[in-house]
Design a protein around this motif. Sequence first.
Motif, mmCIF file in Angstrom:
data_model
loop_
_atom_site.group_PDB
_atom_site.id
_atom_site.type_symbol
_atom_site.label_atom_id
_atom_site.label_comp_id
_atom_site.label_asym_id
_atom_site.label_seq_id
_atom_site.Cartn_x
_atom_site.Cartn_y
_atom_site.Cartn_z
ATOM 1 N N LEU A 1 23.425 -14.978 16.232
ATOM 2 C CA LEU A 1 23.067 -15.341 14.852
ATOM 3 C C LEU A 1 21.958 -14.423 14.341
ATOM 4 C CD1 LEU A 1 22.899 -19.246 14.680
ATOM 5 C CD2 LEU A 1 24.203 -17.772 13.184
ATOM 6 N N ASP A 2 22.155 -13.864 13.147
ATOM 7 C CA ASP A 2 21.146 -12.986 12.554
ATOM 8 C C ASP A 2 20.170 -13.836 11.743
ATOM 9 O OD1 ASP A 2 19.660 -11.072 11.208
ATOM 10 O OD2 ASP A 2 21.349 -9.696 11.022
ATOM 11 N N GLU A 3 19.099 -14.247 12.392
ATOM 12 C CA GLU A 3 18.122 -15.141 11.774
ATOM 13 C C GLU A 3 17.469 -14.504 10.542
ATOM 14 O OE1 GLU A 3 14.004 -17.058 13.340
ATOM 15 O OE2 GLU A 3 15.680 -17.095 14.757
ATOM 16 N N GLU A 4 17.144 -13.235 10.638
ATOM 17 C CA GLU A 4 16.490 -12.542 9.516
ATOM 18 C C GLU A 4 17.398 -12.483 8.295
ATOM 19 O OE1 GLU A 4 14.283 -8.271 8.497
ATOM 20 O OE2 GLU A 4 15.188 -8.596 10.470
ATOM 21 N N TRP A 5 18.676 -12.231 8.522
ATOM 22 C CA TRP A 5 19.656 -12.158 7.424
ATOM 23 C C TRP A 5 19.760 -13.516 6.718
ATOM 24 C CZ3 TRP A 5 22.066 -8.552 4.710
ATOM 25 C CH2 TRP A 5 23.241 -8.865 4.014
ATOM 26 N N ILE A 6 19.773 -14.593 7.492
ATOM 27 C CA ILE A 6 19.911 -15.937 6.925
ATOM 28 C C ILE A 6 18.658 -16.333 6.149
ATOM 29 C CG2 ILE A 6 20.185 -18.384 7.520
ATOM 30 C CD1 ILE A 6 21.893 -17.397 9.942
ATOM 31 N N THR A 7 17.481 -16.015 6.677
ATOM 32 C CA THR A 7 16.236 -16.352 5.966
ATOM 33 C C THR A 7 16.072 -15.509 4.696
ATOM 34 O OG1 THR A 7 14.994 -14.838 7.399
ATOM 35 C CG2 THR A 7 15.030 -17.147 8.024
ATOM 36 N N THR A 8 16.526 -14.254 4.742
ATOM 37 C CA THR A 8 16.487 -13.411 3.541
ATOM 38 C C THR A 8 17.393 -13.985 2.464
ATOM 39 O OG1 THR A 8 16.024 -11.420 4.841
ATOM 40 C CG2 THR A 8 16.892 -11.084 2.627
ATOM 41 N N LYS B 1 16.421 -24.079 14.994
ATOM 42 C CA LYS B 1 15.688 -22.818 14.900
ATOM 43 C C LYS B 1 15.775 -22.239 13.491
ATOM 44 C CE LYS B 1 15.224 -18.380 17.301
ATOM 45 N NZ LYS B 1 15.823 -17.469 18.299
ATOM 46 N N LEU B 2 16.965 -22.314 12.899
ATOM 47 C CA LEU B 2 17.167 -21.778 11.546
ATOM 48 C C LEU B 2 16.354 -22.556 10.515
ATOM 49 C CD1 LEU B 2 20.998 -20.994 11.374
ATOM 50 C CD2 LEU B 2 19.109 -19.360 11.411
ATOM 51 N N ILE B 3 16.322 -23.873 10.646
ATOM 52 C CA ILE B 3 15.594 -24.701 9.679
ATOM 53 C C ILE B 3 14.119 -24.311 9.625
ATOM 54 C CG2 ILE B 3 14.621 -27.039 9.429
ATOM 55 C CD1 ILE B 3 17.392 -28.145 9.898
ATOM 56 N N PHE B 4 13.497 -24.150 10.791
ATOM 57 C CA PHE B 4 12.073 -23.799 10.819
ATOM 58 C C PHE B 4 11.841 -22.357 10.353
ATOM 59 C CE2 PHE B 4 11.876 -27.623 13.362
ATOM 60 C CZ PHE B 4 10.641 -28.154 13.020
ATOM 61 N N SER B 5 12.774 -21.455 10.645
ATOM 62 C CA SER B 5 12.638 -20.059 10.198
ATOM 63 C C SER B 5 12.752 -19.958 8.686
ATOM 64 C CB SER B 5 13.712 -19.189 10.857
ATOM 65 O OG SER B 5 13.539 -19.133 12.236
ATOM 66 N N THR C 1 18.156 -34.594 10.847
ATOM 67 C CA THR C 1 17.013 -34.022 10.115
ATOM 68 C C THR C 1 15.892 -33.653 11.067
ATOM 69 O OG1 THR C 1 15.975 -36.185 9.745
ATOM 70 C CG2 THR C 1 17.512 -35.390 8.057
ATOM 71 N N TYR C 2 15.077 -32.688 10.611
ATOM 72 C CA TYR C 2 13.880 -32.266 11.346
ATOM 73 C C TYR C 2 12.709 -32.221 10.365
ATOM 74 C CZ TYR C 2 17.089 -30.759 15.037
ATOM 75 O OH TYR C 2 18.056 -30.732 16.012
ATOM 76 N N ASP C 3 11.559 -32.641 10.814
ATOM 77 C CA ASP C 3 10.344 -32.587 9.998
ATOM 78 C C ASP C 3 9.731 -31.195 10.150
ATOM 79 O OD1 ASP C 3 7.931 -32.844 8.730
ATOM 80 O OD2 ASP C 3 7.266 -34.623 9.829
ATOM 81 N N VAL C 4 9.802 -30.402 9.074
ATOM 82 C CA VAL C 4 9.347 -29.010 9.159
ATOM 83 C C VAL C 4 7.828 -28.889 9.206
ATOM 84 C CG1 VAL C 4 11.405 -27.980 8.111
ATOM 85 C CG2 VAL C 4 9.542 -28.790 6.639
#
Length: 446
Positions: free
Chosen positions: A66-73, A109-113, A150-153
């Motif tokens: 998974l490209d985390e940077e691409w998804i957050t961008t 991991k994605l949610i927090f990123s 759900t996650y509490d960020v």
Amino acid sequence: MGRTYLVEEGIGQYLTELSTKVKPYVTGLLIGQCSPQRDYVLRAVRTPPKEQQQEESLGPPKLASLDEEWITTHASQVSRMLPGGLLVLGVFMIATPELAKDGQNALRKLIFSVEKSLSKRRLWKPAEEEVSDRAALQICSATKKVVCRTYDVQDPKSSAKPADWKYQNALTASWVALGCTVNVNIHIPLLATSPNHDLEKNTKNGLNRWSKQIEDSVFLINGQVKDEDTELLEGQKKFRGNAQPSTQILDVKVLTQLCQGASPRSTATVQVCSGSINLRGAVKCRAYIHSNKPKVKEAIQALKRDIINTLSDRCEILFEDLILNEGLQKKSFGREYHVLPQRLFVPVAGSSVMLSDYKFGDEAAGEIQERFVEMLDQPVQTEDMHIAEDISTVDICPVADSPSDTQQAQLTKATLLLKLQQNMGLVVAAAVAVLASIFSFNYFSD
């Protein structure tokens, strides 16, 4: 008891269509609105595919790729296109059964990123009572089973909590819109000590100060100041049924305080500046709020954030464009005028809500249409793009001659002399006052 997500019915069909094309997985963003009682999901948007993904897909499927940077961008770009009241409130993943086991860890991991990336750009701070849970939606491409957690960020050690995912027809057909025009005239000094005239950093600092003014402003809704804890729609008829979307727009006036702080006393700071940045214009701002007994406080908060976000986002877009096309890091520069991108709004089918984007004067309609397809997976007709405002400008003004070390020393000396003269003036005034009181005492004694 976990949170409840009310979801626009069309999202179910969108996710089903994506699940038939997934090989071996697809990710995306959930867009909507948080409220104390429940959350609303207005849109689901897939992550734009990268060209390299075709080559990578030849190997065995792994969520580790998974490209985390691409998804957050992608999340950062999408957040610019959301009016007040809407936010990225979660991520989704559709994956094959073989990858389901690792799906929740990847989503966490994605949610927090994503949240970390979005919070860096904000010029406002979340309220203490604000909902900080974000959704992680996982769908099996084979069985179509949906699992929402759900996650509490705000808590890095947060564990998953179960949540309800419920579809509803015409969810946002009767949402309320708040609109206002804010006249902007911001003067931002460029300090001589700032390396290479760091325009972007100086501008952000200036906008930070301005955002505090907006936070402290008074908001008139349809000409009235309303108590924060009252219902926004008190005394008004509620929209019901499956009729066509009907937008109720409340006109808002923003009254900015002339002076800040409780104390009338203030101190002045003398700083050597190499120029200034001036932001001028009138910006159109809009926020949307759910129709389930919303409070005035929720509505005003949504509009405040749109005011702050829209100006900050435009400046970011302008500097990105300057860096891309002209190069911004210049040690010396002349006076420059730049036009901030104009805001436009685009309707969402079956909803009273409109999404937004920003357009430079030389951008063709086709470029905007391509951006909506790429970022929001939404085709847009040219006639549906509504430019909301006139041009706003950025005026970068250098000092005619940048001060040399000698000039700076002279200015510092002059400042010290000025302070000395002011202090001497105070001493003389105090002496005169004492003599006058002595004279008065002797006069009346005689």
